[in-house]
Design an enzyme around this catalytic site. Sequence first.
Site: not given
Length: 187
Positions: A73, A161, A163
């Site tokens: 990002c 993202h 994660e």
Amino acid sequence: MTRIVVVDNHGQFTHLEGRALRDLGIDSDIVDNETPPSEVEADGFVLSGGPDMDRAGRSAEYLETGKPVLGICLGMQLIAEEFGGTVGSGEYGGYADVTVRIEDPDDPLVGSLAPETRVWASHADEVKELPEGFVRTGTSDVCGIESMSDTDRNLYGVQWHPEVAHTEEGEAVFENFRDVCEQASDE
């Protein structure tokens, strides 16, 4: 054991990036973005997301280490700006579930993902023009450049993202980045 250090740009998911790496058996720590790269031993770096480019600290210095870097990002946007790309406001804005179309099946970071991959991404800001030497590796209906790579310099970026649980193949992104770091350390 491969060591990947997360550079914290004060994003709300930074702690999850470190955890995702550790869950894959990767030696990982999180360091504040004011930490000079010379004080950090690693095979590669993740530049985390964050709220504001003005708070990116010394993150750009990690791009000069010669080690692989994955920007997530804001981290991707920082890479783009540092190498002459353009970053601007996204038309979509906040976080959303997005389908990314992978454009380069041979890309070492995202090429192994499904041709259409569901991800969780913010598009408040996004890369509008690629920097020289980079190729677009993923796109969506929301954002023209969802991921990018410069394999010669081992610099990679994803707008989304990997994660978070909402991203379908986030673990694969981190596994692929570990492979990039291992290959680079063998050279």
